[in-house]
Design a protein around this motif. Structure first.
Motif, short mmCIF file in Angstrom:
data_model
loop_
_atom_site.label_atom_id
_atom_site.label_comp_id
_atom_site.label_asym_id
_atom_site.label_seq_id
_atom_site.Cartn_x
_atom_site.Cartn_y
_atom_site.Cartn_z
N THR A 131 0.83 -1.21 0.00
CA THR A 131 0.00 0.00 0.00
C THR A 131 0.86 1.25 0.00
OG1 THR A 131 -1.74 -1.20 1.17
CG2 THR A 131 -1.85 1.21 1.21
N VAL A 132 1.93 1.25 0.77
CA VAL A 132 2.83 2.42 0.81
C VAL A 132 3.44 2.67 -0.57
CG1 VAL A 132 5.06 3.21 1.70
CG2 VAL A 132 3.33 2.34 3.27
N PHE A 133 3.85 1.60 -1.25
CA PHE A 133 4.43 1.79 -2.58
C PHE A 133 3.37 2.21 -3.60
CE2 PHE A 133 8.16 -0.17 -0.84
CZ PHE A 133 9.18 0.46 -1.53
N PHE A 134 2.15 1.74 -3.44
CA PHE A 134 1.06 2.19 -4.31
C PHE A 134 0.82 3.68 -4.12
CE2 PHE A 134 -3.46 3.13 -4.88
CZ PHE A 134 -3.58 2.85 -6.23
N ILE A 135 0.77 4.13 -2.87
CA ILE A 135 0.54 5.55 -2.58
C ILE A 135 1.72 6.39 -3.08
CG2 ILE A 135 0.32 7.23 -0.71
CD1 ILE A 135 -1.33 5.06 0.79
N ALA A 136 2.94 5.89 -2.91
CA ALA A 136 4.11 6.62 -3.41
C ALA A 136 4.04 6.75 -4.94
CB ALA A 136 5.39 5.91 -3.00
N GLY A 137 3.62 5.69 -5.61
CA GLY A 137 3.48 5.74 -7.06
C GLY A 137 2.41 6.72 -7.50
N GLU A 138 1.28 6.74 -6.78
CA GLU A 138 0.22 7.71 -7.08
C GLU A 138 0.70 9.13 -6.87
OE1 GLU A 138 -2.91 7.81 -8.31
OE2 GLU A 138 -2.75 5.70 -8.82
N ALA A 139 1.45 9.36 -5.78
CA ALA A 139 1.98 10.70 -5.50
C ALA A 139 2.92 11.15 -6.61
CB ALA A 139 2.69 10.70 -4.15
N LEU A 140 3.80 10.28 -7.04
CA LEU A 140 4.71 10.63 -8.14
C LEU A 140 3.94 10.89 -9.43
CD1 LEU A 140 7.76 8.24 -7.67
CD2 LEU A 140 7.76 10.73 -7.62
N ARG A 141 2.93 10.08 -9.68
CA ARG A 141 2.13 10.27 -10.90
C ARG A 141 1.47 11.64 -10.90
NH1 ARG A 141 -2.99 10.28 -12.41
NH2 ARG A 141 -3.74 9.76 -10.33
N VAL A 142 0.91 12.05 -9.76
CA VAL A 142 0.23 13.34 -9.68
C VAL A 142 1.23 14.48 -9.72
CG1 VAL A 142 -1.15 14.81 -8.15
CG2 VAL A 142 -1.79 12.41 -8.49
N LEU A 143 2.31 14.38 -8.95
CA LEU A 143 3.29 15.46 -8.88
C LEU A 143 4.00 15.69 -10.22
CD1 LEU A 143 4.92 14.81 -5.40
CD2 LEU A 143 3.44 16.72 -6.05
N LEU A 144 4.31 14.62 -10.93
CA LEU A 144 5.05 14.74 -12.18
C LEU A 144 4.15 14.67 -13.42
CD1 LEU A 144 8.08 12.44 -11.27
CD2 LEU A 144 7.92 14.93 -11.10
N ALA A 145 2.83 14.56 -13.21
CA ALA A 145 1.85 14.48 -14.29
C ALA A 145 2.21 13.38 -15.29
CB ALA A 145 1.71 15.84 -14.98
N LEU A 146 2.53 12.22 -14.77
CA LEU A 146 2.91 11.09 -15.62
C LEU A 146 1.67 10.37 -16.16
CD1 LEU A 146 5.76 9.64 -13.38
CD2 LEU A 146 6.01 10.98 -15.48
N PRO A 147 1.71 9.92 -17.40
CA PRO A 147 0.55 9.22 -17.97
C PRO A 147 0.56 7.71 -17.70
CG PRO A 147 2.19 9.55 -19.66
CD PRO A 147 2.72 10.19 -18.40
N VAL A 148 1.07 7.33 -16.53
CA VAL A 148 1.18 5.93 -16.15
C VAL A 148 0.46 5.74 -14.83
CG1 VAL A 148 2.82 4.08 -15.60
CG2 VAL A 148 3.44 5.81 -17.28
N SER A 149 -0.11 4.58 -14.64
CA SER A 149 -0.83 4.26 -13.41
C SER A 149 0.10 4.37 -12.20
CB SER A 149 -1.39 2.85 -13.52
OG SER A 149 -1.78 2.37 -12.26
N GLY A 150 -0.45 4.86 -11.11
CA GLY A 150 0.32 4.96 -9.87
C GLY A 150 0.73 3.59 -9.35
N GLY A 151 -0.12 2.59 -9.57
CA GLY A 151 0.22 1.24 -9.17
C GLY A 151 1.44 0.70 -9.91
N VAL A 152 1.53 1.01 -11.20
CA VAL A 152 2.68 0.57 -11.99
C VAL A 152 3.94 1.26 -11.51
CG1 VAL A 152 3.69 0.59 -14.31
CG2 VAL A 152 1.29 0.00 -14.01
#
Length: 119
Positions: free
Chosen positions: A11-32
């Motif tokens: 869960t922590v890594f999922f949330i970290a991925g989502e945070a990076l996705r939002v902060l960097l506006a990446l077009p990849v799933s936060g889970g990935v």
């Protein structure tokens, strides 16, 4: 308690991925993104904890249930893909073949290494 610790790590890594996705506006799933981060961490450590292995194994057994909502969602937007069926078909076939051949190559490579270690 051990499995709960493993789910917490996932869960922590999922949330970290989502945070990076939002902060960097990446077009990849936060889970990935989170799983890529977790993969790099595990590669650096060289091992996996029993709690993480147990939680992951439990999720793998219900993987179909985790994938199903996304698959069902495609049927609700199928009309948006009406002119793209050839491209979608080619992407599915090529993607499937690439994943099968990559899995085969990795299995042969690591099976040969493991067999060499036991001799």
């Amino acid at each position: 308690m051990s499995m709960l610790r493993g789910f917490l790590v996932l869960t922590v890594f999922f949330i970290a991925g989502e945070a990076l996705r939002v902060l960097l506006a990446l077009p990849v799933s936060g889970g990935v993104i989170g799983m890529i981060l977790l993969t790099f961490l595990l590669m650096a450590r060289g091992s996996i904890s029993d709690s993480l292995a147990g939680a992951s194994q439990a999720l793998i057994s219900v993987l179909v249930l985790l994938i199903m909502p996304g698959v069902v969602g495609v049927f609700f937007v199928a009309d948006e893909f009406s002119g793209q069926w050839l491209a979608i078909g080619i992407a599915l076939v090529v993607g499937t073949l690439l994943s099968v051949f990559t899995t085969l190559w990795l299995m042969q490579r690591f099976s040969a290494q493991e067999a060499g270690d036991h001799e």
